[in-house]
Design a protein around this motif. Sequence first.
Motif, PDB file in Angstrom:
ATOM      1  N   CYS A 135       0.972  -1.132  -0.019  1.00  0.00           N
ATOM      2  CA  CYS A 135      -0.020   0.017   0.118  1.00  0.00           C
ATOM      3  C   CYS A 135       0.731   1.186   0.023  1.00  0.00           C
ATOM      4  O   CYS A 135       0.534   2.037  -0.739  1.00  0.00           O
ATOM      5  CB  CYS A 135      -0.955  -0.013   1.251  1.00  0.00           C
ATOM      6  SG  CYS A 135      -2.192  -1.176   1.312  1.00  0.00           S
ATOM      7  N   MET A 140      -5.714  -1.006   3.512  1.00  0.00           N
ATOM      8  CA  MET A 140      -5.891  -1.239   2.201  1.00  0.00           C
ATOM      9  C   MET A 140      -7.068  -0.368   1.893  1.00  0.00           C
ATOM     10  O   MET A 140      -7.339   0.250   0.812  1.00  0.00           O
ATOM     11  CB  MET A 140      -6.335  -2.885   2.037  1.00  0.00           C
ATOM     12  CG  MET A 140      -5.315  -3.553   1.746  1.00  0.00           C
ATOM     13  SD  MET A 140      -5.716  -5.534   1.523  1.00  0.00           S
ATOM     14  CE  MET A 140      -6.862  -5.299   0.186  1.00  0.00           C
ATOM     15  N   THR A 181      -6.133   3.426   1.539  1.00  0.00           N
ATOM     16  CA  THR A 181      -5.354   3.333   0.360  1.00  0.00           C
ATOM     17  C   THR A 181      -6.225   3.425  -0.913  1.00  0.00           C
ATOM     18  O   THR A 181      -6.004   4.048  -1.657  1.00  0.00           O
ATOM     19  CB  THR A 181      -4.206   2.263   0.332  1.00  0.00           C
ATOM     20  OG1 THR A 181      -3.357   2.410   1.385  1.00  0.00           O
ATOM     21  CG2 THR A 181      -3.534   2.445  -0.843  1.00  0.00           C
TER      22      THR A 181
END
Length: 229
Positions: A43, A140, A143
Amino acid sequence: MDSLKSLITRNLDVFPDFEYYIPIIEKAERNQELHPDITVECCLSLIQGISKTIILDLDEKADPIKLENDNTESRAHHQFKRATELLKVNDDIYETAFTGSYSGLIHILGNLRNTRGDISHGRAVPKVLRSDVGLARLVMEITDSLLRYTLASFFAINLDKKVQEIEMISQEEDLIRYEENPGFNELLDEEYSYEGKVLYSQALHKLYYEDYEIQLKDFLYEQELLATE
């Protein structure tokens, strides 16, 4: 990270180089449960890579060698912040105050990568510090949302530039004018939603005129058939 991957995939025709980031996204997804620190590292890599791409594209004075060789501890969040500043200069609706506030989180991600990363920094076993699945999932999600918003603005800026460049080129008199077919244009825009300042129909007309013309002819033919029924 389906949202970010979908955005990149939809724009590969115009921005094919961005396919480079898809395997990194998929690696982040694959390792979420078994190797969460790899997910975190992927990420951060995506944030840094896309930030560098934006900087090099929008800042004519940016030095690619200096950018790649930046080894300062806070480089990741500085690069992202600089990328958002450049987007704001070129896109007045981009909320740099909001996205720029994430630079602090990106700095923390950099620290996590340095202390727990499995790829950039090889670890002796048994590994002492590990991130958990929950943290990897959170990183996640952040991001995905952050880069999707940022990259959508970057794509729109570049597409708008390309349209302007093409508009500067003298058009042949026999070309179909975009504004002559509002009904067809509206149909295209409804069928293909496109995020950005340029409508899908307008982008198709300016960048891929032959495809626009073919689809328009099919549309007009279908309209004629309906009219005769």
